[in-house]
Write a protein that holds these residues in place. Structure first.
Motif, short mmCIF file in Angstrom:
data_model
loop_
_atom_site.label_atom_id
_atom_site.label_comp_id
_atom_site.label_asym_id
_atom_site.label_seq_id
_atom_site.Cartn_x
_atom_site.Cartn_y
_atom_site.Cartn_z
N ALA A 285 0.80 -1.27 -0.15
CA ALA A 285 0.17 0.19 0.21
C ALA A 285 0.26 1.10 -0.06
N LYS A 286 1.35 1.04 0.80
CA LYS A 286 2.29 2.30 0.82
C LYS A 286 3.69 2.50 -0.80
N GLN A 291 4.53 5.51 -5.83
CA GLN A 291 4.14 5.35 -7.24
C GLN A 291 3.15 6.33 -7.76
N ALA A 292 1.96 7.14 -6.60
CA ALA A 292 0.71 7.70 -7.58
C ALA A 292 1.11 8.75 -7.24
N PRO A 298 0.40 2.22 -11.21
CA PRO A 298 0.33 0.52 -10.49
C PRO A 298 0.73 -0.18 -11.51
N THR A 299 1.37 -1.05 -11.95
CA THR A 299 0.92 -2.93 -12.56
C THR A 299 0.33 -3.66 -12.16
N GLN A 300 -0.63 -4.43 -12.67
CA GLN A 300 -1.19 -5.43 -12.73
C GLN A 300 -1.32 -6.41 -11.51
N GLN A 301 0.50 -6.77 -11.32
CA GLN A 301 1.20 -7.40 -10.17
C GLN A 301 1.12 -6.32 -9.46
N ASP A 302 1.23 -4.67 -9.34
CA ASP A 302 0.95 -4.47 -8.16
C ASP A 302 -0.21 -3.92 -7.25
N VAL A 303 -0.90 -4.75 -7.75
CA VAL A 303 -2.41 -4.65 -6.86
C VAL A 303 -2.98 -5.91 -7.01
#
Length: 308
Positions: A285-286, A291-292, A298-303
């Motif tokens: 989350a941090k 990144q924002a 964020p990439t798909q992997q990030d979420v």
């Protein structure tokens, strides 16, 4: 109940449990070759805080039917209205087959048995569970999965309901860790476990079901031998002769889900992994926030959900 009466009742229950623990060897010697009804009646007469934990396997269904008959016989003898003497605890892992859920509700209603349903902590649906832990969590960490969906809910049930003793559906003929069962056991938490059908073979259980019209899981008519969560239950192969064949088929050597393992050791390992998973989620989350702020997407992997 007044505080004085409650204290007196607890002291009486403690004394009964202590008497069983101190005389465990003699009790098991007496019940070693006993039939299921004799073991059931001994437990009903001697154990306070008695419940039946069941996933409505065939043995659990027979136990439920026998308790119902004992309850009816005793009510008729005393001239009282029938009352099912041993409440049920059903652990809904959220991943049971629909047929198992249907059977649980049908059987509880059929026998007029009070049923307490417990689910994984903080979740009541598959979507809620997977939003928190990710999909196919059992593939990522099966032991922690077992803790979340079975062990923790069971322990919570015991503490909230004041459970001191439980009937189980284990039998010696199921083999593995169950081959040397005693009628009465005391686990590391002090919980007393009673195995009323320990001396029966699968054939005897099956014969009783057919002779007495006991409700059972329709999946057994489709060829399944032992039914658990849908993802860990498969149809036995042509060479699978064991009573529990088809359970954890791709997990070499696994025979128990955690409910009959050392609770404290199991909890210690699982909670450590859950803490690590929580830290990982916070770090994720941090990273998203950073990144924002940097204008990154964020990439798909990030979420993707982070599991233990």
């Amino acid at each position: 109940m007044s505080p004085v009466a409650e204290t007196s009742s607890k002291a009486s229950a403690d004394a009964k449990i202590r008497n069983v623990v101190e005389n465990l060897a003699k009790i098991n010697q007496r019940l070693g070759e006993a039939d299921p009804r004799e073991i059931l009646e001994w437990a009903i007469d001697n154990l306070p805080g008695l419940y039946q934990t069941t996933a409505f396997g065939l043995t659990g269904c027979v136990t439920l039917d026998l308790i119902s008959r004992i309850s009816s016989d005793r009510a008729a003898k005393s001239g009282e209205a029938p009352k099912h003497l041993v409440p049920l605890i059903f652990i809904d892992t959220l991943y049971h087959f629909p047929q198992t859920i249907d059977l649980a509700n049908q059987a509880a209603k059929h026998y007029g048995a009070p049923m307490h349903v417990y689910r994984p902590p903080g979740t009541s649906t598959v979507n809620e569970f997977e939003a928190k832990w990710g999909t196919s969590f059992w593939e990522k960490d099966e032991e922690t999965y077992d803790y979340l969906v079975k062990v923790e809910p069971a322990r919570r049930a015991y503490e909230e309901l004041g459970v001191r003793a439980v009937f189980t559906g284990r039998r010696r003929s199921q083999g593995a860790d169950r081959a040397s069962l005693n009628a009465v056991e005391v686990d590391e938490t002090g919980l007393i476990k009673i195995n009323p059908l320990m001396n029966w073979s699968f054939a005897q259980v099956d014969e009783y079901v057919k002779a007495n019209g006991v409700p059972y899981n329709e999946l057994l008519d489709m060829g399944y031998k032992s039914v658990g969560d849908w993802h860990s239950t498969a149809l036995p192969g042509s060479g699978d002769a064991g009573e529990r064949s088809g359970r954890w088929k791709d997990k070499a050597g696994k025979t128990e889900c955690g409910l009959h393992k050392d609770y404290f050791k199991f909890k210690l390992v699982a909670e450590k992994k859950l803490r690590e998973a929580e830290l990982a989620r916070k770090d994720e989350a941090k990273d998203k926030v950073e990144q924002a702020q940097d204008g990154q997407q964020p990439t798909q992997q990030d979420v993707a959900p982070v599991a233990a």
